[in-house]
Design an enzyme around this catalytic site. Structure first.
Site, PDB file in Angstrom:
ATOM      1  CB  CYS A 253      57.384  18.534  65.283  1.00 44.37           C
ATOM      2  SG  CYS A 253      58.984  19.306  65.512  1.00 44.37           S
TER       3      CYS A 253
ATOM      4  CG  ASN B 299      55.951  11.227  59.438  1.00 42.64           C
ATOM      5  OD1 ASN B 299      55.489  11.212  60.571  1.00 42.64           O
ATOM      6  ND2 ASN B 299      57.157  10.790  59.153  1.00 42.64           N
TER       7      ASN B 299
HETATM    8 ZN    ZN Z   1      59.858  11.270  61.547  1.00 45.81          ZN
END
Ligand code: ZN
Length: 313
Positions: free
Chosen positions: A245, A254
Site C-alpha cells: 500500500c 490484499n
Molecule cells: Zn487492491
C-alpha cells in the site's frame, strides 16, 4: 476434513489478484515465464476468475509491462474468466488484441485519491471509462468496474454511503456486468461493510458484486465475513497476502487467498478451491520473491495439522 460445525453449502467464488495487485507492488521485475507458470498452476486451483495483469502504461508500472506476453503465454482453462485491469482506452485496445475475457476498469470514488492515482478528476475518469465501456459493448466483452477507496480514502477519510452510491448508480446505468467495492487501503470495518453490502445489493440485485479487501489494518477477514453475512458470494484475494500500500509503507496487501479459502471451507461453504495447491503455490511464491509472505496459514499450517505431544523426560 469432517466438520461437525458445517452449516451451509453455499457456493462462494474466489478471484485471484496476486499477479496484478500483488506483483504491481513488487520492486524487482518478476520474469514473464515465472508469471505464466504461476498463473498456469493457479488455474488448477479452482478459481472462478484470475486477474492476470494490467494493461497500464508500461512506464507507469514496469513490473506489468509484459501484459500481452503473459496473456498470450498462459494456458486458459475453460470455466475460468481471465480478466485484466484496464485503465484507459489505449489499455482496452491492447487487451482486446490479446483476447481478455473481461475488462476490469478502475477509478476511485474519492476525488483526492483519483487525482493522486490517476491524475484526473472523478468526472474525467468516468468520461474516459465510458468510452472504454462503449468499446467493450461493441466487442461483446464483459465489463467489471472496480471502485477504489469505496469505504475510505487515505487522504480524506471515510466515504459515506451516498457518496459511494453516486458512482455505483452512474456505472450501473452504463450496462456493466459487475462492480467491485475495493477497500484499497484497509480502512473498512465489518459494521460498515455489512451496511454497504446490503444497500448496494438491494438496489442492484442483478449486478455481480465483488468485495476486494486489503488487510492493511488486520480487518480483512473480518470484513470478508461481514460481507458474506450480508449475502456477498464473490471475493478478490491475493496468494500469500502479497501486495502493498503506497500510503502505508510496510503494510500487508490484499486478504490472503489461502487464509480466506481455509476459513470458508471450515465454515462449510463451497469454494471449489484446492487448498493444498494454494499452499504449495504460496510456498513457491516466497522463494520467487525472496522473502516471507504475510500468510499466517503458511506458518501455522491448516487446522487439521496435528502435532505430537512434547516428549516427557
Ligand atoms: Zn487492491
Amino acid at each position: 476434513m469432517p466438520n461437525i460445525y458445517k452449516s451451509t453449502q453455499k457456493r462462494i467464488f474466489i478471484q485471484e489478484v496476486v499477479t496484478r495487485d500483488g506483483f504491481q507492488a513488487e520492486s524487482i521485475f518478476i520474469p514473464t515465464q515465472e508469471k505464466i507458470a504461476l498463473i498456469n498452476r493457479l488455474s488448477n486451483a479452482g478459481y472462478d476468475k484470475i486477474e492476470v495483469t494490467s494493461f497500464t502504461n508500461p512506464k507507469a508500472i514496469p513490473m506489468l509491462a509484459d501484459a500481452e506476453a503473459v496473456m498470450l503465454g498462459i494456458e486458459r482453462i475453460a470455466g475460468i474468466q481471465y480478466t485484466a485491469l484496464i485503465p484507459n482506452l489505449r489499455g482496452a485496445e491492447r487487451a482486446l488484441a490479446v483476447g481478455v475475457d473481461e475488462f476490469n476498469l478502475v477509478m476511485s470514488v474519492s476525488e483526492a485519491h483519483n487525482q493522486a492515482n490517476l491524475k484526473m478528476s472523478c468526472d474525467d475518469s468516468f468520461k474516459a471509462l465510458s468510452a472504454v465501456i462503449h468499446l467493450a459493448h461493441t466487442n461483446q466483452t464483459a465489463i467489471n468496474i472496480s471502485l477504489s477507496t469505496s469505504f475510505g480514502c487515505p487522504m480524506t477519510g471515510l466515504i459515506s454511503l451516498p457518496d459511494l452510491m453516486y458512482w455505483v448508480d452512474r456505472f450501473a446505468n452504463t450496462g456493466v456486468h459487475g462492480i467491485t467495492l475495493c477497500d484499497t487501503t484497509g480502512m473498512a470495518n465489518p459494521s460498515q461493510v455489512q451496511v454497504v453490502c446490503q444497500a448496494v445489493q438491494s438496489k442492484y440485485p442483478n449486478l455481480q458484486w465483488t468485495l476486494h479487501f486489503h488487510n492493511t489494518r488486520g480487518m480483512g477477514l473480518a470484513n470478508a465475513l461481514a460481507a458474506l453475512n450480508a449475502g456477498i458470494d464473490r471475493f478478490d484475494s491475493s496468494l500469500g497476502g502479497l501486495g502493498g500500500c503506497p500510503y502505508a509503507p510496510g503494510a500487508t496487501g490484499n486478504i490472503c487467498t489461502e487464509e480466506l479459502v481455509h476459513m470458508l471451507d471450515l465454515m462449510g461453504l463451497d469454494t471449489h478451491m484446492q487448498i493444498d495447491t494454494l499452499l504449495e503455490c504460496s510456498q513457491d511464491l516466497q522463494k520467487l520473491i525472496g522473502r516471507s509472505l504475510p500468510s499466517q496459514l503458511l506458518m501455522a499450517g491448516k487446522v487439521d495439522r496435528l502435532y505430537q505431544a512434547p516428549c516427557q523426560s
